[in-house]
Design a protein around this motif. Structure first.
Motif, PDB file in Angstrom:
ATOM      1  N   HIS A  70       0.816  -1.219   0.000  1.00  0.00           N
ATOM      2  CA  HIS A  70       0.000   0.000   0.000  1.00  0.00           C
ATOM      3  C   HIS A  70       0.853   1.274   0.000  1.00  0.00           C
ATOM      4  CE1 HIS A  70      -3.853  -2.047   0.593  1.00  0.00           C
ATOM      5  NE2 HIS A  70      -3.183  -2.883   1.375  1.00  0.00           N
ATOM      6  N   GLN A  71       2.168   1.075  -0.056  1.00  0.00           N
ATOM      7  CA  GLN A  71       3.094   2.212  -0.043  1.00  0.00           C
ATOM      8  C   GLN A  71       2.809   3.168   1.111  1.00  0.00           C
ATOM      9  OE1 GLN A  71       3.121   3.818  -4.032  1.00  0.00           O
ATOM     10  NE2 GLN A  71       4.626   2.270  -4.563  1.00  0.00           N
ATOM     11  N   VAL A  72       2.807   2.585   2.296  1.00  0.00           N
ATOM     12  CA  VAL A  72       2.632   3.393   3.512  1.00  0.00           C
ATOM     13  C   VAL A  72       3.781   3.080   4.469  1.00  0.00           C
ATOM     14  CG1 VAL A  72       0.120   3.555   3.366  1.00  0.00           C
ATOM     15  CG2 VAL A  72       1.142   1.636   4.582  1.00  0.00           C
ATOM     16  N   GLN A  73       3.989   3.989   5.425  1.00  0.00           N
ATOM     17  CA  GLN A  73       5.083   3.803   6.385  1.00  0.00           C
ATOM     18  C   GLN A  73       4.505   3.197   7.675  1.00  0.00           C
ATOM     19  OE1 GLN A  73       7.119   7.489   7.079  1.00  0.00           O
ATOM     20  NE2 GLN A  73       8.768   6.521   8.250  1.00  0.00           N
ATOM     21  N   ILE A  74       5.011   2.023   8.053  1.00  0.00           N
ATOM     22  CA  ILE A  74       4.567   1.393   9.304  1.00  0.00           C
ATOM     23  C   ILE A  74       5.807   0.973  10.096  1.00  0.00           C
ATOM     24  CG2 ILE A  74       3.086  -0.348  10.382  1.00  0.00           C
ATOM     25  CD1 ILE A  74       1.811  -0.910   7.665  1.00  0.00           C
ATOM     26  N   ALA A  75       5.908   1.450  11.313  1.00  0.00           N
ATOM     27  CA  ALA A  75       7.009   1.032  12.192  1.00  0.00           C
ATOM     28  C   ALA A  75       6.399   0.205  13.317  1.00  0.00           C
ATOM     29  CB  ALA A  75       7.708   2.251  12.764  1.00  0.00           C
ATOM     30  N   THR A  76       7.030  -0.950  13.611  1.00  0.00           N
ATOM     31  CA  THR A  76       6.409  -1.845  14.598  1.00  0.00           C
ATOM     32  C   THR A  76       7.312  -2.084  15.802  1.00  0.00           C
ATOM     33  OG1 THR A  76       5.263  -2.951  12.793  1.00  0.00           O
ATOM     34  CG2 THR A  76       5.308  -4.102  14.894  1.00  0.00           C
ATOM     35  N   PHE A  77       6.680  -2.050  16.959  1.00  0.00           N
ATOM     36  CA  PHE A  77       7.319  -2.506  18.194  1.00  0.00           C
ATOM     37  C   PHE A  77       6.217  -3.188  18.999  1.00  0.00           C
ATOM     38  CE2 PHE A  77       5.478   0.683  21.057  1.00  0.00           C
ATOM     39  CZ  PHE A  77       5.104   1.680  20.166  1.00  0.00           C
ATOM     40  N   GLY A  78       6.553  -3.789  20.120  1.00  0.00           N
ATOM     41  CA  GLY A  78       5.459  -4.375  20.895  1.00  0.00           C
ATOM     42  C   GLY A  78       5.897  -5.447  21.850  1.00  0.00           C
ATOM     43  N   HIS A  79       4.872  -6.089  22.404  1.00  0.00           N
ATOM     44  CA  HIS A  79       5.071  -7.029  23.493  1.00  0.00           C
ATOM     45  C   HIS A  79       5.094  -8.446  22.915  1.00  0.00           C
ATOM     46  CE1 HIS A  79       3.828  -3.312  25.281  1.00  0.00           C
ATOM     47  NE2 HIS A  79       2.551  -3.487  25.000  1.00  0.00           N
ATOM     48  N   ALA A  80       6.274  -8.883  22.433  1.00  0.00           N
ATOM     49  CA  ALA A  80       6.367 -10.197  21.777  1.00  0.00           C
ATOM     50  C   ALA A  80       5.963 -11.311  22.739  1.00  0.00           C
ATOM     51  CB  ALA A  80       7.787 -10.423  21.280  1.00  0.00           C
ATOM     52  N   GLY A  81       6.186 -11.087  24.028  1.00  0.00           N
ATOM     53  CA  GLY A  81       5.917 -12.129  25.028  1.00  0.00           C
ATOM     54  C   GLY A  81       4.454 -12.501  25.138  1.00  0.00           C
TER      55      GLY A  81
END
Ligand SMILES: Cc1cc2nc3c(=O)[nH]c(=O)nc-3n(C[C@H](O)[C@H](O)[C@H](O)COP(=O)(O)OP(=O)(O)OC[C@H]3O[C@@H](n4cnc5c(N)ncnc54)[C@H](O)[C@@H]3O)c2cc1C
Length: 459
Positions: free
Chosen positions: A361-372
């Motif tokens: 979709h040609q958008v900017q997405i940065a990911t972080f989070g609670h993998a646990g």
């Protein structure tokens, strides 16, 4: 809202606790999301009796009531979508009882999370859910959203700690659920039903919380992975290793890049970084668990593993994770923070899927989070004034939710449905479940006055 109705509200809460001033109406039109809608009036209530009288009037006059804690919700939760009245419970902020013997705290809904934390600290106790917004959000809001935090994998969410509630239903009746006992299988579990109900079934006026002794020791480690799948396998490996870390956080490549652009941290721009913390009542206990975690990091090709040898080194390792939200929020004029949650084994496929969706979709997405606990925060960064970009972000969000559900997960692990995800409810919940939820709403709030227009309940 008729002038006579406003007068009746004034007589219930007192002149000083009523407002229809523009400045208040504008303040109460939004929360921490992008949604906004102006109410016609706002009141500050300070007892269950006042709330019952307000709800009675709302039923008689047919105006909506949206209950509000601190307004830090991220999904348009306390936005008065259909106008009417905002009911601010921020002044019902008394801690009514702390009993270490019973392991309970009894609070009013307007108590700020951090105030309870401060009151419990001298006893060596905590209320574990620990949302990142703890300095501002209220316990009523935490109940409304079933709030959680970085320690969810080990300690769960608000729902796991609510023993009982006092609630004013949408028809004005006051109900008590649960009690101070640690165990109860008496009747249907109405307490759990109301936790996470986003102010749509009833207004919580008192909360009985289970509290826990604070672990005294922690160990902290950061690991760097060149390959996302290796990081994903390391997460599954840790969770299957026989120990449960109190924290297992993941930062993806786009997030690491963004942090580097805005800080001096100079992080390696790899596929994934994992931050783990273990805890216990002795240092040996925390260290034993961390050894198991580090074994899994090494077994899954971590390029580098940094273990903190002191509290100050641990704080250094936490810096990158703690900077995520603020750094990413600065990059573009607008952002939307999602909180899809998938089974832990699906963290890597979900992260890879997010990258594919961003490219498609040609958008900017940065990911972080609670993998646990599989709760990831893909943050969409965009310019809301650019209609084309906004359209692409919306299409990408639809794909994101579909993927989370396809991988066996959910639209939201923390931030709730509200306005933001109402249109996607049927992706996750089948027609029978939707029908039951709407029936429950009708029983508790027959005239649909409580927070209408949310959660796809009043369709
Ligand atoms: C920077 C930032 C970080 C955040 N981090 C986290 C996080 O780590 N974890 C997390 O879970 N969330 C997080 N959030 C989201 C938000 O803080 C939580 O959803 C929080 O629980 C909302 O509390 P509040 O007092 O602001 O409630 P509000 O936003 O005012 O209300 C939230 C919902 O609860 C309902 N509600 C409020 N009070 C009552 C009541 N007495 N009875 C019935 N319903 C009620 C409202 O109607 C609304 O639907 C974050 C938000 C921000 C801005």
């Amino acid at each position: 809202m008729r002038p006579e109705t406003k007068d009746q509200l004034r007589s219930i809460v007192g002149e000083a606790n009523f407002s229809d001033q523009l400045i208040d109406l504008v303040s109460y039109s939004s929360d921490a999301s992008e949604h906004a809608h102006r109410p016609q009036a706002a009141v500050w209530a300070d007892s269950a009796e006042e709330i019952q009288a307000i709800v009675g009037l709302a039923n008689a006059e047919g105006f909506p009531v949206t209950v509000r804690g601190a307004g830090t919700g991220l999904s348009g939760l306390s936005v008065p979508a259909q106008g009417g009245l905002v009911l601010d419970l921020g002044r019902m902020d008394k801690i009514l009882d702390i009993s270490i013997g019973d392991r309970v705290a009894v609070v009013q809904p307007g108590v700020v999370y951090a105030s309870l934390e401060k009151a419990l600290a001298p006893h060596g106790y905590v209320f574990p859910p620990d949302p990142a917004s703890g300095k501002a959000c209220t316990l009523g809001g935490n109940v409304g959203t079933n709030a959680g935090g970085v320690k969810g994998a080990k300690y769960g969410t608000t729902r796991d700690y609510v023993l009982g509630l006092s609630v004013v239903l949408g028809d004005g009746r006051l109900m008590k659920t649960g009690n101070r006992a640690m165990k109860s299988v008496s009747g249907f579990d109405l307490t759990r039903l109301f936790v996470g109900s986003e102010g749509a079934l009833g207004i919580v006026t008192e909360i009985i919380l289970k509290i826990s002794p604070k672990p005294l020791a922690t160990a902290t480690t950061l690991a760097i992975f060149d390959d996302l799948e290796d990081a994903g396998r390391a997460v599954s490996g840790v969770m299957a290793s026989g120990v449960i870390p109190s924290v297992l956080e993941i930062l993806g490549r786009e997030t690491l890049k963004a942090i580097n652009q805005n800080t001096e941290l100079n992080l390696p721009e790899v596929d994934a970084m994992l931050l783990a913390e273990t805890d216990g009542y002795t240092q040996g206990e925390a260290d034993y668990q961390m050894e198991r975690v580090v074994e899994q990091f090494s077994a899954h090709n971590a390029r580098e593993v940094k273990r903190a040898e002191s509290a100050s080194q641990a704080a250094e390792l936490w810096k990158a994770r703690k900077s995520c939200y603020a750094v990413l929020a600065r990059l573009r004029p607008n952002f939307t923070l999602e909180d899809i949650t998938v089974p832990m084994s699906q963290v890597a496929p979900m992260l890879r899927g997010v990258q594919d969706i961003a490219a498609r979709h040609q958008v900017q997405i940065a990911t972080f989070g609670h993998a646990g606990d599989g709760n990831l925060h893909p943050q969409f960064l965009y310019d809301g004034a650019d209609q084309d970009e906004r359209g692409r972000v919306e299409a990408a969000a639809g794909d994101l939710f579909q993927l989370a559900v396809d991988l066996g997960g959910t639209l939201t692990g923390e931030h709730g449905i509200g306005l933001s995800k109402a249109a996607y409810m049927t992706l996750e919940h089948d027609p029978v479940a939707m029908d039951l939820m709407r029936s429950i709403k009708k029983v508790c709030d027959p005239n649909n006055i409580l927070n209408p227009g949310k959660m796809a309940l009043d369709v």
